[in-house]
Design a protein around this motif. Structure first.
Motif, PDB file in Angstrom:
ATOM      1  N   GLU A 530       0.833  -1.205   0.000  1.00 15.28           N
ATOM      2  CA  GLU A 530       0.000   0.000   0.000  1.00 15.28           C
ATOM      3  C   GLU A 530       0.864   1.251   0.000  1.00 15.28           C
ATOM      4  OE1 GLU A 530      -2.561  -0.443   3.367  1.00 15.28           O
ATOM      5  OE2 GLU A 530      -3.717  -2.053   2.438  1.00 15.28           O
ATOM      6  N   TYR A 532       1.036   5.435   0.901  1.00 21.63           N
ATOM      7  CA  TYR A 532       0.435   6.528   1.648  1.00 21.63           C
ATOM      8  C   TYR A 532       1.201   7.812   1.384  1.00 21.63           C
ATOM      9  CZ  TYR A 532      -2.055   2.876   4.096  1.00 21.63           C
ATOM     10  OH  TYR A 532      -2.868   1.812   4.379  1.00 21.63           O
ATOM     11  N   VAL A 577      -1.526  -3.508   8.309  1.00 24.10           N
ATOM     12  CA  VAL A 577      -1.065  -4.074   7.044  1.00 24.10           C
ATOM     13  C   VAL A 577      -0.528  -5.464   7.345  1.00 24.10           C
ATOM     14  CG1 VAL A 577       0.533  -3.801   5.123  1.00 24.10           C
ATOM     15  CG2 VAL A 577      -0.514  -1.803   6.168  1.00 24.10           C
ATOM     16  N   VAL A 637      -4.573   7.260  -3.257  1.00 24.78           N
ATOM     17  CA  VAL A 637      -3.665   7.118  -2.120  1.00 24.78           C
ATOM     18  C   VAL A 637      -4.172   7.960  -0.954  1.00 24.78           C
ATOM     19  CG1 VAL A 637      -1.361   7.788  -1.334  1.00 24.78           C
ATOM     20  CG2 VAL A 637      -1.625   6.585  -3.501  1.00 24.78           C
ATOM     21  N   PRO A 638      -4.281   7.371   0.219  1.00 22.54           N
ATOM     22  CA  PRO A 638      -4.718   8.152   1.382  1.00 22.54           C
ATOM     23  C   PRO A 638      -3.618   9.102   1.859  1.00 22.54           C
ATOM     24  CG  PRO A 638      -4.940   5.772   1.757  1.00 22.54           C
ATOM     25  CD  PRO A 638      -4.104   5.936   0.542  1.00 22.54           C
TER      26      PRO A 638
ATOM     27  N   THR B  43      -8.752   1.148  -3.055  1.00 23.04           N
ATOM     28  CA  THR B  43      -7.758   1.517  -2.045  1.00 23.04           C
ATOM     29  C   THR B  43      -8.388   1.418  -0.667  1.00 23.04           C
ATOM     30  OG1 THR B  43      -6.707   3.048  -3.578  1.00 23.04           O
ATOM     31  CG2 THR B  43      -6.243   3.354  -1.237  1.00 23.04           C
ATOM     32  N   ARG B  44      -7.751   0.627   0.163  1.00 26.69           N
ATOM     33  CA  ARG B  44      -8.258   0.429   1.512  1.00 26.69           C
ATOM     34  C   ARG B  44      -7.994   1.688   2.338  1.00 26.69           C
ATOM     35  NH1 ARG B  44      -6.334  -1.961   6.490  1.00 26.69           N
ATOM     36  NH2 ARG B  44      -4.238  -1.443   5.791  1.00 26.69           N
ATOM     37  N   ILE B  45      -8.927   2.070   3.160  1.00 29.53           N
ATOM     38  CA  ILE B  45      -8.693   3.172   4.095  1.00 29.53           C
ATOM     39  C   ILE B  45      -8.625   2.554   5.495  1.00 29.53           C
ATOM     40  CG2 ILE B  45      -9.563   5.349   5.037  1.00 29.53           C
ATOM     41  CD1 ILE B  45      -8.923   5.664   2.148  1.00 29.53           C
ATOM     42  N   PRO B  46      -7.439   2.553   6.092  1.00 31.26           N
ATOM     43  CA  PRO B  46      -7.309   1.946   7.412  1.00 31.26           C
ATOM     44  C   PRO B  46      -8.240   2.603   8.422  1.00 31.26           C
ATOM     45  CG  PRO B  46      -5.151   2.406   6.480  1.00 31.26           C
ATOM     46  CD  PRO B  46      -6.152   3.030   5.579  1.00 31.26           C
ATOM     47  N   VAL B  55     -11.874   3.109  -1.245  1.00 29.65           N
ATOM     48  CA  VAL B  55     -12.315   4.115  -2.213  1.00 29.65           C
ATOM     49  C   VAL B  55     -11.764   3.768  -3.592  1.00 29.65           C
ATOM     50  CG1 VAL B  55     -12.562   6.004  -0.566  1.00 29.65           C
ATOM     51  CG2 VAL B  55     -10.354   5.610  -1.625  1.00 29.65           C
TER      52      VAL B  55
END
Lengths: 652, 158
Positions: A530, A532, A577, A637-638, B43-46, B55
């Motif tokens: 993932e 970020y 994760v 991407v968060p 996309t995973r949002i923790p 999302v």
């Protein structure tokens, strides 16, 4: 037709609100002895009246008419200005506001205004009895202080003379203070305006005026003459006086005829109204462009196409300028929210029986509209607090050896990449002992915790949720947002709050804010598979995690950075994760309220400009993220929000 | 409008998108549906509620995807070839609902939609349902987007 009317109505409501703001400000000025404000209020009341009449809101028209007449009497010196008079008039302004709210909600101005109209009527009576005829001639006022007269002759072939004239005035206003312009804007718009007009200004540097004037196109000639002899401008004054009188008689000539032309009005000419939603759309589109640009860049380097790279780099320049421009458009002067404060402070101080001098500085400082909107409520709270908790009653102040009148200063300025808003009062200051007690009482900290805290840390406790030092929550401060909301709002916007205070001398609260929020530089990091994003603004440095610098003390991991222990958080664990552990990890040192923390990720992928897209619905309130962004390859991407990720409960 | 349209229209017919979760057939009013897509990169949002899958980038618009199975308290099922996302517009937000499969579009007379029997509505997960549609080939459970997607529910469930 229906929708036309609706459009007019919306426009009317918006404009009326702006005028109301103006009115509120001017009443405060008036109370402080600025007689020019009378004219402005008169003009604004008249304008709203005109608009209301046009829209068919009879009640509102009547109300404005009464206010206007009352102001007329004030202006003629028949009514003396006292705080009581201003109180009644402000009530009338409130009634106008209420009516406008009603119009917005129900398209009806059916508000009971009789009481206020009667109150205004009483003043009219009173005024008549007294008949003090104090000479308050505003046209004279507006000339007092003028030291230069500029005669401007526009060239014959100038097509839009009135516009050109407005430009000249605008240019002049940048280097001097414009006191009046003859003829005024309305007359200039008439056909027979011959291109000759006179500007009276106050300036300290005539050379600058000359410099500005010589740069303006389509000006045939201009004469700059310093004004020294009183007799000379007397003649001019006569002229203006008749102007003003004519206007007043000409009541049917509705909307926007000013009694006095001022700088503000000139500015209006050069701007247009843009719907906020449209602005947001443009902003989003620019964001999309930035993303597409990233995509193109990626393709260019993937397939190694030099021509494309070149084309993209040129496009990049345009996009960057476009982005800057749009950002600029979104910038709003803090004036917009500051302006409501003088009235608020005044009302509050009167209610509490306190005397407060309220000073504002740096009204021109600009902030992104979103930031400004968000910060508005917290500021209201802080200002209220300053009056309510900060400033003492006159008796207390005198007893403490201070002047009877307290002073509150609200200032904004730009410092490097930050906008700073500072609120300062010379009141009683924070009582650290009391804060400590309260915090323990409310269970915010334990006795031992409190004992080990420094004075500054104790002061910051007032920002903790559930904290309030006043024993009885007053009507004034006990509503809605608290100090904790102030802090979280500011931090969410990427800013910080500092408080400093000396017992008995006053309190100063300083808010640092980023001027814009929408597009930021960020570090992209990988955790498992993932990705970020971490805003660069909060990143201090990055280093590899080794056996030497990784320490676990009492179950808590720390990273040693230049000999200092920095609390470490594994993103892998925070975000659950599950994928395998990498060979080497990297620690990203971030700063939050001048404390350092280490976020442990697998690798740093790259540094990139990203567009923040807010999370909505279910995810709007999620902790740890300020939003998401779309990368060049379309991936989402968060974006990590340091303050809420490491916020409150997690560290406690 | 929102979820109320089915009842408001009285004697009219409504167009309903029919989808499956497990063995049951559900329906959602087509007027609230924007499009139906295949799942793309999510996309995973923790730290999000567990029924939020994450999302996606739907042509530049960030769209939250919820897993309707999890939302209804059913056992989750891995994404396969039949999995679809029904994108609905709700309260100005765009939200995707992940379902097992989308079957067809049916016309349904509003007169054929009945309230759920109380024995069902009393159950926790049934609060997302608003009625039962009678079709010639069986029953169809109408879902209430208002409830499925409202934030209060989210708060409460946390």
């Amino acid at each position: 037709m229906e929708s036309d009317m609706e459009e007019y109505r919306q426009e009317f409501i918006q404009e009326a609100r702006e005028y109301l703001d103006l009115m509120n400000q001017n009443f405060i000025k008036l109370e402080n002895g600025d007689l020019n404000a009378i004219n402005e209020i008169f003009r604004v009341a008249h304008t709203i009246k005109g608009m209301a009449g046009f829209m068919g809101y009879k009640n509102l028209e009547e109300l404005c008419h009464k206010l206007e007449s009352a102001m007329g009497r004030v202006r003629d010196g028949e009514i003396e200005i006292t705080s009581d008079v201003v109180d009644v008039m402000l009530k009338a302004v409130d009634a106008i506001e209420e009516t406008i709210n009603k119009i917005e909600e129900e398209n009806s101005d059916d508000v009971d205004v009789s009481e206020i109209i009667n109150a205004l009527g009483e003043f009219m009576q009173e005024g008549k009895d007294e008949k003090e005829m104090k000479e308050v001639d505003l046209s004279k006022e507006s000339f007092e202080g003028a030291n230069v007269r500029v005669d401007v002759y526009l060239s014959e072939d100038c097509i839009m003379k009135s516009v050109r004239a407005a430009l000249v005035v605008e240019n002049l206003s940048e280097v001097s203070e414009i006191l009046t312009v003859i003829p005024d804007e309305n007359d200039m718009e008439k056909e027979d305006f011959d291109g000759h007009f006179v500007v009276f200004i106050k300036t300290s540097d005539i050379n600058k005026i000359e410099e500005v004037m010589s740069k303006v196109a389509e000006v045939d000639k201009f004469e700059i003459s310093p004004l020294e002899q009183k007799s000379e401008d007397k003649a001019e004054q006569k002229e203006v006086e008749t102007e003003v009188e004519n206007k007043e008689k000409d009541r049917s000539k509705v909307v926007k005829d000013g009694v006095k032309k001022d700088v503000k009005k000139d500015k209006k000419l050069e701007s247009i109204r843009v719907n906020i939603a449209q602005l947001d759309t443009i902003m989003n589109l620019v964001g999309e462009l930035v993303i597409s640009k990233g995509r193109l860049l990626q393709i260019a380097s993937e397939y190694d196409i030099p021509e494309l790279k070149e084309a993209v780099s040129i496009m990049d320049k345009s996009i960057t300028s476009l982005q800057d421009e749009v950002m600029q458009i979104r910038m709003v002067k803090v004036e917009r929210i500051f302006n409501k404060f003088p009235r608020m402070v005044r009302d509050l101080a009167r209610k509490l029986g306190k005397k407060v001098e309220f000073v504002m500085e740096g009204l021109d400082t600009e902030l992104d509209r979103t930031v400004l909107d968000e910060i508005s409520d917290p500021l209201v709270h802080l200002v209220r607090n300053a009056v309510d908790h900060g400033i003492e009653t006159p008796e207390e102040r005198v007893a403490a050896g201070k002047s009877e009148t307290g002073r509150i200063r609200l200032a904004a300025w730009r410092e490097k990449n930050n906008i700073i808003i500072e609120l300062e009062d010379d009141g009683k200051g924070l009582d650290v002992e009391k804060i400590k007690q309260k915090a323990i009482e409310r269970g915010i900290v334990t006795q031992t915790e409190a004992d080990s805290m420094s004075e500054d840390e104790l002061k910051m406790l007032i920002f903790a949720p559930g904290f309030s030092t006043k024993d009885n929550a007053t009507e004034i401060s006990g509503r809605g947002v608290g100090m904790d909301v102030v802090k979280t709002t500011v931090e969410r916007l990427g800013g910080s709050v500092r408080i400093s205070s000396k017992r008995g001398e006053g309190t100063r609260i300083r808010i640092h804010l980023p001027p814009t929020v929408a597009i930021i530089k960020s570090l992209l990091v990988k955790v498992g598979d993932e990705t970020y994003a971490i805003p660069i603004s909060s990143v201090v440095e990055a280093l590899y995690v080794t056996d030497e610098n990784w320490k676990v003390i009492h179950g808590n991991p720390f990273l040693i950075v230049r000999g200092k222990l920095v609390p470490a958080f594994k993103l892998r664990e925070l975000f659950n994760v599950v994928n395998g552990k990498p060979e080497r990890e990297v620690g990203i040192i971030v700063e939050k309220e001048s404390e350092k923390y280490a976020l442990i990720a697998d690798t740093i992928a790259e540094q990139q400009e990203i567009v923040i897209k807010p999370l909505t619905g279910y995810l709007a309130k999620i902790k740890g993220f300020s939003g998401v962004t779309i990368l060049g390859d379309g991936r989402v991407v968060p974006i990590i929000d340091i303050s809420s990720l490491l916020g409150g409960d997690r560290l406690a | 409008m929102h979820g109320e349209s089915v009842q408001v229209r009285g004697g009219d017919t409504v167009q309903v998108i029919v989808f499956n979760l497990g063995d049951e057939r559900y329906g959602v009013d087509i007027s609230q549906v924007r499009e139906i897509i295949r799942p793309s990169q999510i996309t995973r949002i923790p730290n999000a509620p567990d029924y939020v899958e994450g999302v996606i980038n739907l042509r530049g618009q960030i769209t939250t995807i919820i897993n309707l199975r999890k939302r209804f308290g059913m056992r989750p099922k891995p994404i396969d070839n039949n999995t679809r996302i029904i994108v609905v517009e709700f309260d100005n937000a765009v939200i995707g609902m992940m379902v097992d499969t989308v079957n067809e579009v049916k016309y349904l007379s509003t007169a054929d939609i009945e309230d759920l029997p109380s024995i069902i509505t009393a159950r926790e997960e049934a609060k997302f349902l608003k009625g039962v549609g009678k079709l010639p080939d069986g029953l169809l459970i109408m879902i209430d987007l208002n409830k499925v997607l409202s934030e209060d529910e989210v708060e409460r469930l946390r």
